[in-house]
Scaffold this motif. Structure first.
Motif, PDB file in Angstrom:
ATOM      1  N   SER A  68       1.574   6.534  -6.924  1.00 25.03           N
ATOM      2  CA  SER A  68       0.538   7.329  -7.193  1.00 25.03           C
ATOM      3  C   SER A  68       0.880   8.833  -7.292  1.00 25.03           C
ATOM      4  CB  SER A  68      -0.793   7.108  -6.746  1.00 25.03           C
ATOM      5  OG  SER A  68      -0.583   7.384  -5.328  1.00 25.03           O
ATOM      6  N   ARG A  69       1.837   9.281  -6.497  1.00 26.24           N
ATOM      7  CA  ARG A  69       2.486  10.614  -6.299  1.00 26.24           C
ATOM      8  C   ARG A  69       3.682  10.989  -6.986  1.00 26.24           C
ATOM      9  NH1 ARG A  69      -0.414   8.740  -2.208  1.00 26.24           N
ATOM     10  NH2 ARG A  69      -1.597  10.380  -0.671  1.00 26.24           N
ATOM     11  N   HIS A  70       3.941  10.039  -8.240  1.00 29.22           N
ATOM     12  CA  HIS A  70       5.051  10.135  -8.767  1.00 29.22           C
ATOM     13  C   HIS A  70       6.314  10.313  -7.999  1.00 29.22           C
ATOM     14  CE1 HIS A  70       2.218  10.441 -12.154  1.00 29.22           C
ATOM     15  NE2 HIS A  70       1.642  11.384 -11.520  1.00 29.22           N
ATOM     16  N   GLN A 104       0.880  -1.236   0.053  1.00 29.18           N
ATOM     17  CA  GLN A 104       0.042   0.008  -0.111  1.00 29.18           C
ATOM     18  C   GLN A 104       0.845   1.368   0.037  1.00 29.18           C
ATOM     19  OE1 GLN A 104      -2.347  -0.550   3.625  1.00 29.18           O
ATOM     20  NE2 GLN A 104      -3.810  -1.915   2.367  1.00 29.18           N
ATOM     21  N   THR A 105       1.869   1.018   0.823  1.00 30.41           N
ATOM     22  CA  THR A 105       2.930   2.504   0.716  1.00 30.41           C
ATOM     23  C   THR A 105       3.497   2.553  -0.385  1.00 30.41           C
ATOM     24  OG1 THR A 105       3.203   1.938   3.368  1.00 30.41           O
ATOM     25  CG2 THR A 105       4.791   3.368   2.062  1.00 30.41           C
ATOM     26  N   GLN A 126      14.899  16.277  -8.078  1.00 31.94           N
ATOM     27  CA  GLN A 126      14.877  17.132  -6.864  1.00 31.94           C
ATOM     28  C   GLN A 126      13.741  16.687  -5.838  1.00 31.94           C
ATOM     29  OE1 GLN A 126      17.243  19.209  -5.724  1.00 31.94           O
ATOM     30  NE2 GLN A 126      16.230  19.626  -3.821  1.00 31.94           N
ATOM     31  N   VAL A 127      13.816  16.065  -4.764  1.00 34.05           N
ATOM     32  CA  VAL A 127      12.832  15.556  -3.985  1.00 34.05           C
ATOM     33  C   VAL A 127      12.230  16.669  -2.966  1.00 34.05           C
ATOM     34  CG1 VAL A 127      12.221  13.676  -2.304  1.00 34.05           C
ATOM     35  CG2 VAL A 127      14.001  13.266  -3.939  1.00 34.05           C
ATOM     36  N   THR A 128      11.030  16.714  -2.992  1.00 35.15           N
ATOM     37  CA  THR A 128      10.281  17.558  -1.988  1.00 35.15           C
ATOM     38  C   THR A 128       9.719  17.110  -0.697  1.00 35.15           C
ATOM     39  OG1 THR A 128       8.413  17.640  -3.092  1.00 35.15           O
ATOM     40  CG2 THR A 128       9.788  19.290  -3.735  1.00 35.15           C
TER      41      THR A 128
END
Length: 202
Positions: free
Chosen positions: A179-181, A172-173, A187-189
């Motif tokens: 799904s949130r790409h 699930q994680t 660059q990770v936010t």
């Protein structure tokens, strides 16, 4: 995080004569964590259960001659667990992810931070599974677990369902991250909580 890593490593590597000093440091962390309203009951239950298993194994293997060594082994486990518990109480998982992303790939930092965040949930899940299996008549009560023949029932009725639940939760994680790409951008936010109530209006 470096302090927690050093303290947890020292719990296994330090000589027995130094464990008293290490225990004093962990006592300070324990008090601070309790002040921050941390829940220590899960670790206490685990240590009590582990102590019973370890002492029983030492009694069966060594005939009760090295029971003190088994108690010291469980004490080292407790000293190794307390720093990590304190870290989860005082530091939010997203901040841990931000720090870890500086020294490892963002995907691995996300996995570690998510795992830390899920520890309280899995502790509650383990307690619920254990209580439900007790109601069904499984021979896994503390007094019944003194008999090694019942350990298989503990693994089958509690450990295996918990493992299945972990796999389901991990899937699930991973689905939520995809799904949130997650990982599609270099660059990770990160979601940061507002520093003050006034920041929520901005």
């Amino acid at each position: 995080m470096l302090l927690v890593t050093l303290l947890s490593s020292a719990a296994f590597l330090a000589p027995q004569s130094s464990l008293l000093y290490l225990a004093f440091i962990n006592l300070l962390l324990l008090v601070h964590g309790l002040i921050k309203r941390g829940d220590i009951r899960g670790i206490i239950r685990y240590i009590v259960l582990q102590l019973g298993f370890t002492l029983l194994l030492y009694a069966l293997i060594h005939g009760g001659k090295q029971m003190n060594q088994g108690a010291w082994a469980v004490a080292r486990m407790l000293l190794a667990l307390l720093p990590g518990w304190w870290l989860t109480v005082v530091i939010k998982p997203q901040l841990i992810g931000v720090v870890l992303a500086k020294v490892m790939p963002a995907q691995w930092a996300f996995v570690v931070a998510a795992s830390i965040n899920l520890l309280p949930f899995m502790t509650n899940e383990l307690r619920d599974i254990y209580q439900l299996q007790l109601l069904r008549g499984a021979r896994i009560a503390p007094r019944q677990l003194l008999n090694p023949l019942n350990w298989y029932e503990l693994a089958y009725c509690v450990i295996f369902p918990l493992f299945v639940q972990l796999l389901k939760l991990a899937q699930q994680t991973a689905t939520a991250a995809r799904s949130r790409h997650f990982g599609s951008q270099p660059q990770v936010t990160y979601w940061r909580e507002p520093r003050s109530p006034h920041d929520t209006d901005r």
